[in-house]
Structures are given as C-alpha cells and as structure tokens.
Scaffold this motif. Structure first.
Motif, PDB file in Angstrom:
ATOM      1  N   ARG A  62       0.843  -1.195   0.000  1.00  0.00           N
ATOM      2  CA  ARG A  62       0.000   0.000   0.000  1.00  0.00           C
ATOM      3  C   ARG A  62       0.880   1.248   0.000  1.00  0.00           C
ATOM      4  N   PRO A  63       1.241   1.727  -1.187  1.00  0.00           N
ATOM      5  CA  PRO A  63       2.120   2.897  -1.267  1.00  0.00           C
ATOM      6  C   PRO A  63       1.413   4.162  -0.828  1.00  0.00           C
ATOM      7  N   GLY A  64       2.199   5.083  -0.290  1.00  0.00           N
ATOM      8  CA  GLY A  64       1.670   6.398   0.038  1.00  0.00           C
ATOM      9  C   GLY A  64       1.611   7.266  -1.203  1.00  0.00           C
ATOM     10  N   ASN A  65       1.124   8.491  -1.048  1.00  0.00           N
ATOM     11  CA  ASN A  65       1.020   9.431  -2.165  1.00  0.00           C
ATOM     12  C   ASN A  65       2.281  10.280  -2.262  1.00  0.00           C
ATOM     13  N   ALA A  66       2.967  10.219  -3.395  1.00  0.00           N
ATOM     14  CA  ALA A  66       4.188  11.002  -3.594  1.00  0.00           C
ATOM     15  C   ALA A  66       3.865  12.484  -3.640  1.00  0.00           C
ATOM     16  N   VAL A  67       4.761  13.290  -3.063  1.00  0.00           N
ATOM     17  CA  VAL A  67       4.597  14.750  -3.063  1.00  0.00           C
ATOM     18  C   VAL A  67       5.892  15.393  -3.527  1.00  0.00           C
ATOM     19  N   THR A  68       5.810  16.664  -3.901  1.00  0.00           N
ATOM     20  CA  THR A  68       6.986  17.377  -4.391  1.00  0.00           C
ATOM     21  C   THR A  68       7.550  18.365  -3.384  1.00  0.00           C
ATOM     22  N   ALA A  69       6.840  18.554  -2.271  1.00  0.00           N
ATOM     23  CA  ALA A  69       7.311  19.476  -1.225  1.00  0.00           C
ATOM     24  C   ALA A  69       6.940  18.897   0.129  1.00  0.00           C
ATOM     25  N   ALA A  70       7.795  19.117   1.121  1.00  0.00           N
ATOM     26  CA  ALA A  70       7.553  18.578   2.453  1.00  0.00           C
ATOM     27  C   ALA A  70       6.232  19.078   3.033  1.00  0.00           C
ATOM     28  N   ALA A  71       5.855  20.316   2.686  1.00  0.00           N
ATOM     29  CA  ALA A  71       4.617  20.885   3.216  1.00  0.00           C
ATOM     30  C   ALA A  71       3.385  20.116   2.765  1.00  0.00           C
ATOM     31  N   GLU A  72       3.514  19.340   1.681  1.00  0.00           N
ATOM     32  CA  GLU A  72       2.384  18.576   1.153  1.00  0.00           C
ATOM     33  C   GLU A  72       2.226  17.221   1.841  1.00  0.00           C
ATOM     34  N   LEU A  73       3.164  16.852   2.697  1.00  0.00           N
ATOM     35  CA  LEU A  73       3.073  15.578   3.407  1.00  0.00           C
ATOM     36  C   LEU A  73       1.929  15.612   4.418  1.00  0.00           C
ATOM     37  N   GLN A  86      18.821  22.299   6.688  1.00  0.00           N
ATOM     38  CA  GLN A  86      19.992  22.276   5.823  1.00  0.00           C
ATOM     39  C   GLN A  86      20.271  20.884   5.252  1.00  0.00           C
ATOM     40  N   GLY A  87      19.925  19.857   6.009  1.00  0.00           N
ATOM     41  CA  GLY A  87      20.273  18.512   5.597  1.00  0.00           C
ATOM     42  C   GLY A  87      19.292  17.932   4.595  1.00  0.00           C
ATOM     43  N   ALA A  88      19.660  16.762   4.067  1.00  0.00           N
ATOM     44  CA  ALA A  88      18.805  16.046   3.132  1.00  0.00           C
ATOM     45  C   ALA A  88      17.724  15.297   3.901  1.00  0.00           C
ATOM     46  N   LEU A  89      16.658  14.904   3.185  1.00  0.00           N
ATOM     47  CA  LEU A  89      15.519  14.261   3.823  1.00  0.00           C
ATOM     48  C   LEU A  89      14.902  13.246   2.876  1.00  0.00           C
ATOM     49  N   ILE A  90      14.494  12.087   3.431  1.00  0.00           N
ATOM     50  CA  ILE A  90      13.741  11.103   2.662  1.00  0.00           C
ATOM     51  C   ILE A  90      12.658  10.534   3.575  1.00  0.00           C
ATOM     52  N   VAL A  91      11.441  10.359   3.026  1.00  0.00           N
ATOM     53  CA  VAL A  91      10.285   9.949   3.821  1.00  0.00           C
ATOM     54  C   VAL A  91       9.621   8.744   3.169  1.00  0.00           C
ATOM     55  N   GLN A  92       9.401   7.699   3.961  1.00  0.00           N
ATOM     56  CA  GLN A  92       8.602   6.569   3.519  1.00  0.00           C
ATOM     57  C   GLN A  92       7.272   6.588   4.251  1.00  0.00           C
ATOM     58  N   HIS A  93       6.167   6.456   3.506  1.00  0.00           N
ATOM     59  CA  HIS A  93       4.824   6.405   4.070  1.00  0.00           C
ATOM     60  C   HIS A  93       4.216   5.054   3.716  1.00  0.00           C
ATOM     61  N   ASN A  94       4.001   4.233   4.725  1.00  0.00           N
ATOM     62  CA  ASN A  94       3.537   2.864   4.541  1.00  0.00           C
ATOM     63  C   ASN A  94       4.507   2.092   3.639  1.00  0.00           C
ATOM     64  N   SER A  95       4.101   1.745   2.401  1.00  0.00           N
ATOM     65  CA  SER A  95       4.912   0.821   1.599  1.00  0.00           C
ATOM     66  C   SER A  95       5.813   1.485   0.560  1.00  0.00           C
ATOM     67  N   SER A  96       5.911   2.820   0.563  1.00  0.00           N
ATOM     68  CA  SER A  96       6.734   3.454  -0.479  1.00  0.00           C
ATOM     69  C   SER A  96       7.329   4.766   0.005  1.00  0.00           C
ATOM     70  N   VAL A  97       8.399   5.170  -0.654  1.00  0.00           N
ATOM     71  CA  VAL A  97       8.991   6.485  -0.412  1.00  0.00           C
ATOM     72  C   VAL A  97       8.147   7.526  -1.142  1.00  0.00           C
ATOM     73  N   VAL A  98       7.772   8.595  -0.437  1.00  0.00           N
ATOM     74  CA  VAL A  98       6.882   9.601  -1.022  1.00  0.00           C
ATOM     75  C   VAL A  98       7.547  10.961  -1.201  1.00  0.00           C
ATOM     76  N   PHE A  99       8.723  11.150  -0.591  1.00  0.00           N
ATOM     77  CA  PHE A  99       9.383  12.454  -0.726  1.00  0.00           C
ATOM     78  C   PHE A  99      10.877  12.311  -0.493  1.00  0.00           C
ATOM     79  N   THR A 100      11.646  13.010  -1.321  1.00  0.00           N
ATOM     80  CA  THR A 100      13.104  13.049  -1.172  1.00  0.00           C
ATOM     81  C   THR A 100      13.582  14.476  -1.436  1.00  0.00           C
ATOM     82  N   ARG A 101      14.483  14.942  -0.581  1.00  0.00           N
ATOM     83  CA  ARG A 101      15.092  16.259  -0.786  1.00  0.00           C
ATOM     84  C   ARG A 101      16.602  16.131  -0.667  1.00  0.00           C
ATOM     85  N   LEU A 102      17.314  16.585  -1.684  1.00  0.00           N
ATOM     86  CA  LEU A 102      18.778  16.572  -1.691  1.00  0.00           C
ATOM     87  C   LEU A 102      19.257  17.830  -2.382  1.00  0.00           C
TER      88      LEU A 102
END
Length: 434
Positions: A62-73, A86-102
């Motif tokens: 059950r993948p989560g919904n991908a977003v393009t900005a952290a505010a949309e999580l 300042q640092g990088a960020l990656i978020v997994q929601h349930n069965s999938s990664v939905v946001f990455t910032r680098l």
C-alpha cells in the motif's frame, strides 16, 4: 488482508515484484528469497520465545502518495520532521517512499539519495554488490521474508572524500495496519567520506486490533577511512512488532557509530552488529531502551573483529517498568589473526517495578591471544543513596527518580546528532517514564 505464512513463498514474492515493475534481476532475487521464507525457521534469540509473537502478518503493498514538497506531506508526518532544514531528507509512508530532498550542491558532488527501489533500477551495480551481503537472506525466516518483501527503503551513496556537513534525515512512517512496512536502508560510504544519518521509525495506528509487523534492515558499508554515524529512534505503537536488524561492514581505518533509542511501545527484536574487517577499524555502539506494560524486548549488540588493531565499544542501558522484560545480549567475537584488537562492552539495566525483569548477558568469544577484551553488566534498582542525597536537597522522591533515570540514559541521548531529535527523544522518554 495480510498474507498468511502458509501461502507465502516463491511465486507470491515474484508476483509482487513483477506487479511493481521491478528489474528482472530483483524479481529473481525476491523469488529465491520467497522460497527460503517458506523453508527456514525463525531465529532463536536468547531467552525470548518469539514464536509466540504474531510474525506472519506481512500485509499488502500500500504505497503512500508522492509529493513534491515537504509541506504537502500528511500532518502526522510533518509533525515528526525535524526543524533542521539544511540537511537532506527522505520519507517513507507505509509501503513506499513519497518524498526526497537533496541539495544541488550534494548532487554535484555525486551524492545519491533515493528510494532503494529506485536505486535498484538506476544504480544496479552498487545495489547488487551490497544489498543483503552483510545481512543475508538465508540467515533465518525473518531475513528471508524481509528480502522477499522489503519496500520503499533508502539508498545513500557518499563518494570518495566527500564530507557531508549536515545529518541526513530518514522518516519511516506507517498509519495503515494492513500495509507491508518493511524498509531497507543501504548506505555505501566510499573511501575517506563522512556522513551522519538519522532514522526515525514511527506509526500512528489508532483503534486497531490487528498487528503490524515492522520487519526492517539497515546495512552500512564503510570503505577505507570512511566515518559513518548512524542514529536511530524507534517509537511505534504497541500493536506494532519491531524487528530491526542492523549491520555495518568496516574496511581499513573505517569507523561506525551506532546511537540507538529503542523506545518502541510493543514487542521488540533488534540486533545491531559491526563487522570489523579492516585493520584499524573502529565501532562505537550506544543503545538505550525503556520497557513498559507487558513489553517483551530482545536487544542484541555484536562486534566481530577480523582486522588487526581494530576496536569496538558497546554500551546498552535499559529501564524496565511495570511487567516489561528485556533480554540484553552483548557479543564480542575476536577472530584468529585479529592481533591487538580491543573489544569492550557494558550492559546495565534499571528495574523500577518488582515485576519487571532484565537480563544482561555479556559474551566474549576470543580466538586470538594478543588482544584486549572486557565486559561489565549490572541489573538492579535505583540507587537508594543517590535518592537520599537528592531528597535531602528538597527534591521529591518521584522527581529524584526521574533525574537519576535521565542521567542513566544521557550518555546516549546526548550523542544524537540533531538537536531537534534530542528534544523529541526527551519527550518520548517523559511519556514512557510517566
């Protein structure tokens, strides 16, 4: 519906991989793992009958919904994100990664941060050369299930001589009790690189009677002279079973630091292991845990020395309340040929209730003469002399106990590399300590 053990195997693993359009090599790899999962036995941790736990609730993809900005999580996720931008960020929601910032700067230096599923397509050689080589899929049933079903996950590659200044954040979050929640984190730190990585595993499972299985794995590969600091805080609901295997493989003069808060509310099985292959490699492991209610916890730390002049230090501190039980195992293994190696370990347990139980089991396995090794272990109540001293200064007994417990856990808490996570850790400690 969750997939029962009896119906899970080679065909089910391959079908799931094909449904996600995974590359052919990964489909075959998962197929093999699925077959192993149908044949292998559960691990047998010391004094912990995990066969009584609900470990066959694998869930569905059950993948989560991908977003393009952290505010949309989702709001529940945003509340857990740390303030440091300042640092990088990656978020997994349930069965999938939905946001990455680098940042573009890190990309320009060759740093790669993406989901492990995506890396299997875009960085096939790096992934195939390292994936589940430190934590093998044939170790036991839970390892095979993880190999067959891992989803989302994190792939981080730090190129040679790159020093990442700010910690990289990873949030693994589930709010669906029927989702497959099995992230795999793979970090490859190339020669003379440096990185700090901060992982949170959290859930929000409300009003559910079903069991969610968090079957996760971490593999860190530190090449010659690399330095990896890995901090993790797990704080999931009591309907979640936390199974977490962590492995680090160190080459010459490499270093890994494990800083772990095992603050989960449900049953817990964790195993954190450093494999010191290289000469001059070092490992420093600090773990804290608080058990409440009727929790059952098996916490194992390991260091295996192959390299000459390699050094390891392992410290585990646990606080047990009410009827909680913790079995804490420390294993230092010095292989033949690892001359001048030095392996030290300490396990300490505070019990705050007559019904709480804590076992500390230090183990030294030495196959070489020219080495140093030592251990210390203690299990007991809060020191009455310390309580008396604080109470004589006008502090209540309850507050004195809290101060002593925080001091007991502080050697780990103070090492967390993000101020925001340290503050969050303090809030979790306050909640669990009541």
């Amino acid at each position: 519906m969750s997939t029962p053990t009896t119906s899970f195997g080679r065909e089910a693993a391959a079908a799931l991989a094909r449904s996600k359009n995974e590359p052919a090599w990964l489909v075959a790899w998962r197929e093999e793992a699925g077959e192993l999962a149908s044949k292998l036995d559960l691990p047998k941790p010391e004094k912990m009958p995990i066969q009584r736990w609900t470990l066959d609730q694998y869930g569905t993809h059950r993948p989560g919904n991908a977003v393009t900005a952290a505010a949309e999580l989702p709001a529940a996720i945003n509340e857990l994100l740390l303030a440091e931008e300042q640092g990088a960020l990656i978020v997994q929601h349930n069965s999938s990664v939905v946001f990455t910032r680098l940042s573009e700067d890190l990309k320009a230096k060759g740093v790669v941060l993406t989901s492990l599923e995506e890396a299997a397509r875009t960085h096939e050689k790096l992934v195939r050369d390292h994936l589940m080589t430190a934590f093998a899929k044939d170790e036991h049933k839970l390892a095979a299930v993880h190999a067959a079903l891992w989803n989302g996950g994190v792939f981080l590659y730090v190129p040679r001589n790159v020093d990442i200044e700010f910690p990289i954040q990873a949030l693994m979050f589930a709010d669906d009790a029927e989702a497959t929640f099995m992230p795999h984190i793979l970090i490859v730190a190339d020669t003379n690189s440096r990185v700090s990585f901060v992982e949170q595993a959290a859930t929000l499972i409300e009003g559910e009677s079903a069991t969610l299985l968090h079957n996760s794995a971490v593999e860190v590969f530190a090449k010659a002279g690399a330095h990896v600091r890995y901090a993790a805080v797990h704080h999931m609901d009591d309907v979640v079973i936390d199974v977490s295997y962590r492995r680090a493989t160190l080459e010459n003069d490499a270093r890994v630091e494990w800083i772990v808060g095992e603050l989960h509310d449900g049953n817990t099985l964790t195993d954190t292991k450093s494999i010191l292959k290289g000469n001059g490699s070092t490992s420093d492991t600090k773990i804290i845990s608080i058990g409440t209610g009727s929790q059952r916890m098996s916490l194992t730390t390991q260091a295996v020395h192959f390299g000459k002049s390699s050094e390891s230090d392992m410290v585990t501190r646990a606080v047990m309340k009410e009827e909680a039980t913790a079995i804490i195992n420390g294993i230092t293994k010095i292989e033949h040929g690892a001359t001048k190696a030095n392996g030290q370990q300490t396990e300490k347990v505070l019990m705050l209730s007559p019904k709480a139980r804590g076992d500390a089991n230090p183990i030294l396995l030495i196959d070489e003469d020219d080495v140093k090794a030592g251990h210390a272990a203690s299990v007991g109540q809060v020191n009455e002399e310390q309580l008396y001293y604080l109470m004589s200064r006008g502090i209540s007994r309850g507050e004195a106990e809290r101060l002593i417990i925080h001091g007991f856990l502080d050697p780990v808490v103070s090492e967390i590399p993000l101020a925001g996570l340290r503050e969050q850790l303090h809030r979790i400690l306050e909640r669990k300590l009541g």
